[in-house]
Design an enzyme around this catalytic site. Structure first.
Site, mmCIF file in Angstrom:
data_model
loop_
_atom_site.group_PDB
_atom_site.id
_atom_site.type_symbol
_atom_site.label_atom_id
_atom_site.label_comp_id
_atom_site.label_asym_id
_atom_site.label_seq_id
_atom_site.Cartn_x
_atom_site.Cartn_y
_atom_site.Cartn_z
ATOM 1 N N SER A 126 0.862 -1.192 0.000
ATOM 2 C CA SER A 126 0.000 0.000 0.000
ATOM 3 C C SER A 126 0.892 1.234 0.000
ATOM 4 C CB SER A 126 -0.875 0.012 1.251
ATOM 5 O OG SER A 126 -1.667 1.199 1.303
ATOM 6 N N TYR B 89 -1.834 -0.711 10.557
ATOM 7 C CA TYR B 89 -1.921 -1.120 9.141
ATOM 8 C C TYR B 89 -0.694 -0.623 8.377
ATOM 9 C CZ TYR B 89 -3.620 -1.185 4.306
ATOM 10 O OH TYR B 89 -3.739 -1.388 2.958
HETATM 11 P P1 NAP Z 1 -11.391 -6.321 0.363
HETATM 12 O O1 NAP Z 1 -12.264 -5.767 -0.700
HETATM 13 O O2 NAP Z 1 -11.832 -6.212 1.791
HETATM 14 O O3 NAP Z 1 -11.085 -7.865 0.031
HETATM 15 C C1 NAP Z 1 -10.239 -8.587 0.894
HETATM 16 C C2 NAP Z 1 -10.075 -10.019 0.405
HETATM 17 O O4 NAP Z 1 -9.157 -10.700 1.286
HETATM 18 C C3 NAP Z 1 -11.372 -10.812 0.450
HETATM 19 O O5 NAP Z 1 -11.366 -11.750 -0.610
HETATM 20 C C4 NAP Z 1 -11.294 -11.544 1.799
HETATM 21 O O6 NAP Z 1 -12.126 -12.686 1.785
HETATM 22 C C5 NAP Z 1 -9.794 -11.872 1.829
HETATM 23 N N1 NAP Z 1 -9.234 -12.120 3.169
HETATM 24 C C6 NAP Z 1 -9.322 -11.319 4.277
HETATM 25 N N2 NAP Z 1 -8.718 -11.930 5.316
HETATM 26 C C7 NAP Z 1 -8.246 -13.126 4.870
HETATM 27 C C8 NAP Z 1 -7.553 -14.214 5.468
HETATM 28 N N3 NAP Z 1 -7.216 -14.210 6.781
HETATM 29 N N4 NAP Z 1 -7.214 -15.277 4.706
HETATM 30 C C9 NAP Z 1 -7.550 -15.313 3.389
HETATM 31 N N5 NAP Z 1 -8.211 -14.322 2.763
HETATM 32 C C10 NAP Z 1 -8.562 -13.254 3.497
HETATM 33 O O7 NAP Z 1 -9.926 -5.657 0.329
HETATM 34 P P2 NAP Z 1 -9.179 -4.814 -0.834
HETATM 35 O O8 NAP Z 1 -9.536 -3.391 -0.685
HETATM 36 O O9 NAP Z 1 -9.362 -5.494 -2.154
HETATM 37 O O10 NAP Z 1 -7.661 -4.991 -0.351
HETATM 38 C C11 NAP Z 1 -6.884 -6.076 -0.824
HETATM 39 C C12 NAP Z 1 -5.407 -5.786 -0.547
HETATM 40 O O11 NAP Z 1 -5.055 -4.537 -1.123
HETATM 41 C C13 NAP Z 1 -5.050 -5.692 0.937
HETATM 42 O O12 NAP Z 1 -3.781 -6.269 1.163
HETATM 43 C C14 NAP Z 1 -4.989 -4.183 1.186
HETATM 44 O O13 NAP Z 1 -4.132 -3.848 2.245
HETATM 45 C C15 NAP Z 1 -4.453 -3.711 -0.154
HETATM 46 N N6 NAP Z 1 -4.750 -2.299 -0.453
HETATM 47 C C16 NAP Z 1 -6.024 -1.881 -0.734
HETATM 48 C C17 NAP Z 1 -6.250 -0.549 -1.058
HETATM 49 C C18 NAP Z 1 -7.612 -0.035 -1.451
HETATM 50 O O14 NAP Z 1 -7.713 1.181 -1.736
HETATM 51 N N7 NAP Z 1 -8.641 -0.836 -1.519
HETATM 52 C C19 NAP Z 1 -5.194 0.357 -1.063
HETATM 53 C C20 NAP Z 1 -3.920 -0.098 -0.751
HETATM 54 C C21 NAP Z 1 -3.707 -1.435 -0.462
HETATM 55 P P3 NAP Z 1 -12.622 -13.405 3.163
HETATM 56 O O15 NAP Z 1 -13.060 -12.314 4.089
HETATM 57 O O16 NAP Z 1 -13.719 -14.328 2.724
HETATM 58 O O17 NAP Z 1 -11.445 -14.157 3.682
#
Ligand code: NAP
Length: 258
Positions: free
Chosen positions: A143, A157
């Site tokens: 991130s 985080y």
């Molecule tokens: P999201 O929409 O909340 O999706 C998270 C995914 O991770 C879901 O498929 C969830 O499914 C899975 N997950 C959560 N805990 C888990 C575990 N213990 N084991 C296996 N799977 C797990 O999140 P997102 O926004 O796409 O973020 C994804 C990644 O991008 C993260 O690493 C986040 O830090 C990074 N990121 C996101 C943003 C943003 O703007 N969205 C920005 C910077 C970085 P289940 O709950 O069913 O397990």
């Protein structure tokens, strides 16, 4: 579009958001895709959507990345289905809010377990298969928050996302003799299910801070991951690549309004 039709790809956290976006790009480019997350109903729904995108196979495996044995079962299940693993996208992550003055040891442990230990366990589980690939790729979703920027309420985080980069650099050196590259994508604000939960006010404030004027899409991250997975990217390793519409660039608010 990248051609990845000879690649077997594992993506953690791929039922929603950025992980689903990465999976969509890989599936469209012809790869065999294994998606992983905890919720089986969400896995079934996501596999159904991804299955229609390309000629490759799509499978889903229930995994909790905080559990090393669960990660090993993901790697073994993927090898059993596809015959090997060429690409691991270690993407699963969580971002619950916890201001410092109220953050509990459990809050801190949960974020570090998923975001840091989950990344390490996923890479370790896939290591033998990535080595056998001869052109293995690890792509970590970090991130901008932590490595580059900060945001009140997300210090734990930010620490976890910076820790992923510390892990990446040494892993890249250790794994280079096995022809495995290890790189990190640093998304800015990407419109995902998880980010939508932060509310309209947060989303509007972020959009105002981005020179491009809009939040990114999961496919924006997927396209970089797909490039890093190509044979042509073989000489890029240990790098952090920001994908944020210019969000980290302005020195002041005036820089945005000028
Ligand atoms: P999201 O929409 O909340 O999706 C998270 C995914 O991770 C879901 O498929 C969830 O499914 C899975 N997950 C959560 N805990 C888990 C575990 N213990 N084991 C296996 N799977 C797990 O999140 P997102 O926004 O796409 O973020 C994804 C990644 O991008 C993260 O690493 C986040 O830090 C990074 N990121 C996101 C943003 C943003 O703007 N969205 C920005 C910077 C970085 P289940 O709950 O069913 O397990």
């Amino acid at each position: 579009m990248f051609v990845l039709d000879n690649k077997n790809v594992v993506i953690t956290g791929a039922t929603k958001g950025i992980g689903f976006g990465i999976a969509s790009v890989f599936a469209t480019a012809g790869a065999n895709v294994a998606i992983a997350a905890r919720s089986q109903p969400d896995i079934d729904t996501a596999v159904g959507k991804l299955d229609t995108l390309g000629p490759g196979r799509v499978i889903g495996l229930a995994v909790d990345v905080t559990d090393a044995e669960s990660c090993q079962a993901l790697a073994d299940g993927t090898v059993a289905a596809f015959g090997g693993i060429d690409v691991l996208c270690a993407n699963a992550g969580i971002f619950p809010e916890a201001p410092l003055h109220t953050m509990t040891p459990a809050d801190l442990a949960t974020v570090l377990d998923v975001n840091v230990k989950g990344t390490v366990y996923s890479v370790q589980a896939c290591l033998d298969a990535l080595t056998r690939s001869g052109a293995g790729r690890v792509i970590i979703t970090s991130s901008i928050t932590g490595p580059v920027t900060g945001f009140p309420g997300w210090s734990h985080y930010g620490a976890s996302k910076a820790a992923q980069l510390g892990f990446m650099r040494t892993a890249a050196i250790e794994l280079a003799p096995r022809q495995i590259t290890v790189n990190a994508v640093l998304p800015g604000n990407i419109l995902t299910e998880g980010l939508q939960d932060m509310g309209e006010e947060y989303l509007a404030g972020m959009a105002r801070a981005i020179p491009a004027g809009t939040l990114g899409t999961p496919a924006d991250i997927g396209h970089l991951a797909a490039f890093l997975a190509t044979d042509e990217a073989r000489y890029i390793t240990g790098q952090s690549i920001v994908v944020d519409g210019g969000q980290i660039l302005p020195e002041s608010l005036d820089a945005l309004n000028g």
